[in-house]
Design an enzyme around this catalytic site. Structure first.
Site, PDB file in Angstrom:
ATOM      1  N   CYS A  80      36.511 -18.235   4.964  1.00  0.00           N
ATOM      2  CA  CYS A  80      35.079 -18.291   4.656  1.00  0.00           C
ATOM      3  C   CYS A  80      34.855 -17.819   3.216  1.00  0.00           C
ATOM      4  O   CYS A  80      35.357 -18.426   2.290  1.00  0.00           O
ATOM      5  CB  CYS A  80      34.272 -17.483   5.678  1.00  0.00           C
ATOM      6  SG  CYS A  80      32.488 -17.847   5.622  1.00  0.00           S
ATOM      7  N   HIS A 186      35.819 -20.294  10.327  1.00  0.00           N
ATOM      8  CA  HIS A 186      36.333 -19.034  10.861  1.00  0.00           C
ATOM      9  C   HIS A 186      37.346 -19.308  11.970  1.00  0.00           C
ATOM     10  O   HIS A 186      36.971 -19.466  13.132  1.00  0.00           O
ATOM     11  CB  HIS A 186      35.190 -18.193  11.425  1.00  0.00           C
ATOM     12  CG  HIS A 186      34.322 -17.567  10.385  1.00  0.00           C
ATOM     13  ND1 HIS A 186      34.638 -16.365   9.786  1.00  0.00           N
ATOM     14  CD2 HIS A 186      33.157 -17.980   9.839  1.00  0.00           C
ATOM     15  CE1 HIS A 186      33.694 -16.059   8.905  1.00  0.00           C
ATOM     16  NE2 HIS A 186      32.782 -17.021   8.919  1.00  0.00           N
ATOM     17  N   GLU A 188      39.266 -17.233  13.348  1.00  0.00           N
ATOM     18  CA  GLU A 188      39.256 -16.092  14.263  1.00  0.00           C
ATOM     19  C   GLU A 188      38.128 -16.176  15.294  1.00  0.00           C
ATOM     20  O   GLU A 188      38.081 -15.383  16.242  1.00  0.00           O
ATOM     21  CB  GLU A 188      39.174 -14.769  13.477  1.00  0.00           C
ATOM     22  CG  GLU A 188      37.812 -14.394  12.944  1.00  0.00           C
ATOM     23  CD  GLU A 188      37.371 -15.116  11.679  1.00  0.00           C
ATOM     24  OE1 GLU A 188      36.373 -14.686  11.085  1.00  0.00           O
ATOM     25  OE2 GLU A 188      38.022 -16.111  11.286  1.00  0.00           O
TER      26      GLU A 188
END
Length: 205
Positions: A80, A186, A188
Site C-alpha cells: 500500500c 493489502h 495481509e
C-alpha cells in the site's frame, strides 16, 4: 528471516500471523540492530504519504534499510503506502520518496473515476497479471485483493509493472524492479490470495 519494518505504520501483526500460519520464520524490526539478520524485508504502510515517510525518516532505520536494499540486494516488498514510498515522489505530499523505482504516485482525477467509482478505491478488486513474476506464482486467474487508496503508482518504465487493476483507469497494482517488489493492495487482508503472495515473497523472490 522475513523482517517486517515496524516504524509505527501498517498492519504488523497481520503479517506476523500469516507467516506463523505458514510456519515461515518472521519478526519485526524497530531498530537498526534488529535489521541485522534480515534476508527479506516487508515495508508496510497506511494513510498519508508524507506522514508515512516522516515516520520512516524518524525511525532511524531508513539509511540501514536503503543500504540493505540497494547495496546488498535484500529483497523487499512494499505494501500500500509502503509501495508508494518506493517511488520518487507523490502528489499527496511534498517529501521525497525512496526513489527505488522510477515512478511517481498520482491522484485519481474526477475525469478518470466516475460517480459510480467513489474515492477512495476501497474494497475487493481483481488484479490482472501482465508479466510472469515469482511474487505472483500459483495464483488463480484474476485473483482478488483488498484495496484502500486514492493515489496510484505511475511507473516510468512499463516493464516494472507486473499487475494491473481497473478502477476508471488501468493502474499498476503490483511492481517489481530487480530485488524490489510492491503491492498497492493489502495481501495481509486478502485471505488465501494474500497468503499465497506472502508465501511467494518468502520462498521465491
Amino acid at each position: 528471516m522475513v523482517t517486517i519494518i515496524d516504524y509505527g505504520v501498517g498492519n504488523i501483526n497481520a503479517f506476523l500471523n500469516i507467516y506463523k500460519q505458514l510456519n515461515i520464520p518472521a519478526k519485526t524490526a524497530k531498530t537498526v540492530n534488529e535489521l541485522e539478520c534480515a534476508t527479506k524485508l516487508i515495508l508496510p504502510g497506511v494513510g498519508h504519504f508524507d506522514y508515512a515517510m516522516q515516520r520512516f525518516n524518524d525511525s532511524g532505520m531508513k539509511d540501514k534499510v536503503n543500504d540493505l536494499v540497494i547495496n546488498h540486494d535484500i529483497p523487499v516488498v512494499g505494501v500500500c503506502v509502503g509501495m508508494q514510498m518506493m517511488a520518487k515522489s507523490s502528489d499527496e505530499g511534498i517529501l521525497p520518496g525512496l526513489g527505488w523505482i522510477d515512478a511517481r504516485v498520482r491522484k485519481f482525477s474526477p475525469s478518470q473515476v466516475s460517480a459510480k467509482l467513489p474515492l477512495p478505491h476501497m474494497g475487493w478488486n481483481d488484479i490482472r497479471i501482465v508479466k510472469d513474476n515469482p511474487l505472483l506464482e500459483g495464483l488463480e486467474e484474476n485473483p482478488r485483493y483488498y484495496f484502500l487508496h486514492s493515489y496510484y503508482f505511475d511507473c516510468s518504465n512499463f516493464e516494472d509493472s507486473i499487475a494491473k487493476t481497473d478502477y476508471g483507469i488501468n493502474f499498476t497494482s503490483a511492481v517489481n524492479h530487480d530485488n524490489i517488489f510492491g503491492a498497492q493492495f493489502h495481501p495481509e487482508k486478502s485471505h488465501h490470495f494474500g497468503i499465497q503472495l506472502l508465501k511467494n515473497f518468502a520462498e521465491k523472490c
